[in-house]
Design an enzyme around this catalytic site. Structure first.
Site, mmCIF file in Angstrom:
data_model
loop_
_atom_site.group_PDB
_atom_site.id
_atom_site.type_symbol
_atom_site.label_atom_id
_atom_site.label_comp_id
_atom_site.label_asym_id
_atom_site.label_seq_id
_atom_site.Cartn_x
_atom_site.Cartn_y
_atom_site.Cartn_z
ATOM 1 N N GLU A 1 0.884 -1.173 0.000
ATOM 2 C CA GLU A 1 0.000 0.000 0.000
ATOM 3 C C GLU A 1 0.922 1.223 0.000
ATOM 4 O OE1 GLU A 1 -2.310 0.525 3.570
ATOM 5 O OE2 GLU A 1 -3.751 1.863 2.624
ATOM 6 N N HIS B 1 -4.246 -5.063 -0.072
ATOM 7 C CA HIS B 1 -3.955 -4.043 -1.083
ATOM 8 C C HIS B 1 -3.088 -4.569 -2.234
ATOM 9 C CE1 HIS B 1 -5.941 -0.797 0.989
ATOM 10 N NE2 HIS B 1 -5.313 -1.126 2.098
HETATM 11 ZN ZN LIG Z 1 -6.582 -1.988 5.636
#
Ligand SMILES: [Zn+2]
Ligand SMILES: *[C@@H]1O[C@H](CO)[C@@H](O)[C@H](O)[C@H]1NC(C)=O
Ligand SMILES: *[C@@H]1O[C@H](CO)[C@@H](O)[C@H](O)[C@H]1NC(C)=O
Ligand SMILES: *[C@@H]1O[C@H](CO)[C@@H](O)[C@H](O)[C@H]1NC(C)=O
Ligand SMILES: *[C@@H]1O[C@H](CO)[C@@H](O)[C@H](O)[C@H]1NC(C)=O
Ligand SMILES: *[C@@H]1O[C@H](CO)[C@@H](O)[C@H](O)[C@H]1NC(C)=O
Length: 505
Positions: A354, A379
């Site tokens: 992320e 992510h």
């Molecule tokens: Zn999260």
């Protein structure tokens, strides 16, 4: 050694059709059509054969999408805070709300329920005190007597008394609400000029709501209300990342982690009794990645114990908080290897990638998560920049939990058509769509994120088959046992067939 300009041998790049038609002066339209079909078959849902009714619904969706894409104000190209009203008015969004979406596999405990409920319900309960910090953020506590003042916070005021004094209670409530979320009606790019600023606000909002949601009676009702919101949005299953913090009572006494986990289990059972088409919740125990090695060691040990004592509800373990400012996973590799060294099962569900800090230690988190045998990747925004990690994730069936709105709001991508998952969806990389912190972003449930994925990075090419596969993926890549997955899939399929027959024209 001289640099070679030689091209790869023809055989490597030679597609069968290409070779057959090689030598014709103008490209063969049949060859072109075959290649387009080949590409379409490779995408998410590309192998799914649609029934007649599904094909009719797919045609309807296609038409709606064509119309939506012609708009000058195309929602996925805009910041979600500005696009929200447009999305709500979209006929595609209304269909997606009705669609059974399966499970939400990446949602955080204290961002699952609307802040409106928190303010209108939780803060209206008796014994609710509030104070204002030096940086103009609020803090809350429920207490049977005047609580001891917090450092850097005004004296505690009983909200009931404050509400009796102010001229306009709606205004007060709105200001409290805006403390508990990062959503804003103002221009988001002005309010949040940088990732640092938005992460700071995010963490302040979290601290502001902590005193509300960790009060035992609110804790139960908050979770129940969250389940209601997801269930209303046609989500049948949750994997909740939960900090399992100390929960307190009015007299200041507190409960341990096992109590909190049991409360999740108890409230889930109650919810299922009242909503038999809800399948359940499993918990991924999380700790903030800012902790030091000794705290992490204690937490991993506790996680192993909880996993052993509550195998039905415990799914595993994860680290949360901003990756860019925390330690990389590799720093904690020894602690995270404790379970395997002791022969104890503790599945991992690491947040990783992320980030847009390409080439840093943090940017290696996806590869390291895979080396630590993570079950999924939270992510994986940076995965395209790591072909080896990407290959491993595909080979091991380690799905990405893609959270489109979160990535946009937290400033990793502006226009969701450019989200890296667009490419991953086109090659059917294992992935699911989730909503991360819906209440923080002013969204709810899963439909807004499905909209962004389907209309935004799915483009005109994603089909009802893609949506179907996304829902199936959310069961296939869940932490449920194979037998539970089959039961959940059968439950989902019945609802899916009903949805299709009710909406295919
Ligand atoms: Zn999260
Ligand atoms: C808050 O919600 C709970 C549970 O739905 C309900 O019983 C209670 O009456 C509500 N309280 C307020 C103050 O709205
Ligand atoms: C109170 O504030 C709200 C929100 O700003 C506004 O809509 C409303 O008209 C105000 N009410 C009164 C009585 O002034
Ligand atoms: C938080 O609430 C306080 C008190 O109502 C208010 O003064 C402040 O402006 C709010 N802060 C935000 C970020 O909305
Ligand atoms: C680790 O963090 C805890 C909690 O913040 C603190 O009490 C402890 O002293 C720290 N340990 C080390 C070795 O820094
Ligand atoms: C990961 O799995 C491999 C292969 O099963 C095993 O050798 C290794 O010890 C595991 N590592 C961790 C940290 O779980």
């Amino acid at each position: 050694m001289p640099v070679s300009l030689q091209r790869p041998p023809a055989a490597v790049v030679c597609l069968l059709l290409y070779c057959l038609t090689y030598g014709l002066s103008s490209p063969d339209p049949r060859q072109r059509e075959a290649l387009i079909k080949l590409e379409a078959s490779m995408q998410l849902g590309g192998q799914i054969v649609l029934t007649d009714a599904e094909q009719r619904l797919d045609a309807l969706l296609f038409k709606m999408k064509q119309e939506e894409m012609m708009r000058a104000d195309f929602p996925p190209a805009m910041h979600f805070f500005k696009a929200r009203a447009l999305i709500r008015a979209s006929p595609i969004f209304r269909l997606l709300q009705k669609m059974p979406k399966g499970g939400a596999l990446h949602v955080h405990d204290f961002a699952m329920t609307s802040v409106e409920w928190l303010v209108k319900n939780a803060t209206y309960r008796p014994h609710c005190y509030m104070c204002l910090t030096d940086s103009q953020s609020v803090r809350f506590i429920f207490s049977s007597q005047q609580p001891k003042a917090l450092p850097q916070c005004s004296p505690w005021t009983l909200l009931e008394n404050l509400r009796a004094k102010v001229v306009n209670v709606t205004e007060l409530d709105n200001s409290i609400m805006s403390n508990l979320t990062i959503f804003t009606d103002q221009d988001p790019e002005t309010v949040y000029p940088s990732q640092d600023k938005i992460w700071t606000t995010f963490e302040q909002a979290f601290l502001a709501l902590l005193g509300l949601v960790t009060y035992a009676p609110v804790f139960r009702d908050y979770y129940y209300q969250g389940l209601t919101e997801f269930h209303t949005d046609n989500v049948m299953y949750l994997e909740l990342r939960a900090l399992l913090p100390e929960i307190y009572e009015l007299d200041g006494s507190t409960h341990d982690t096992a109590w909190t986990l049991k409360t999740y289990q108890h409230v889930t059972r109650q919810f299922i009794t009242e909503h038999p088409d809800f399948f359940g919740t499993r918990i991924i125990f999380t700790v903030h990645r800012a902790v030091n090695t000794s705290v992490l060691t204690r937490t991993v040990e506790e996680a192993m114990k909880l996993q052993r004592d509550f195998p039905d509800i415990m799914a595993g373990f994860d680290l949360v908080g901003r990756e860019d400012s925390g330690k990389p996973l590799w720093y904690f590799k020894d602690v995270l290897s404790l379970p395997v060294e002791r022969g104890v099962t503790l599945p991992f569900f690491f947040h990783a990638g992320e980030t847009d800090l390409e080439g840093t230690e943090v940017d290696q988190n996806m590869l390291d998560a895979l080396l630590l045998n993570t079950s999924r990747i939270g992510h994986g925004f940076a995965l395209l920049r790591h072909p080896v990690a990407k290959g491993l994730s595909r080979k091991k069936g380690v799905a990405l939990e893609v959270c489109p709105i979160s990535n946009q709001v937290m400033m990793l991508v502006k226009d969701l058509r450019n989200h890296p998952a667009a490419a991953l969806m086109l090659e059917n990389h294992p992935l699911v769509i989730s909503s991360d912190d819906p209440a923080m972003f002013g969204s709810s449930g899963l439909s807004y994120d499905f909209y962004e994925a389907f209309v935004g990075f799915g483009g005109i090419r994603s089909t009802l088959g893609s949506l179907k596969e996304l829902a199936i993926n959310s069961i296939r890549y869940s932490s449920l046992t194979l037998k539970q997955q089959q039961t959940a899939l059968a439950l989902w399929q019945r609802r899916w067939d009903k949805f299709v027959s009710e909406n295919a024209v």
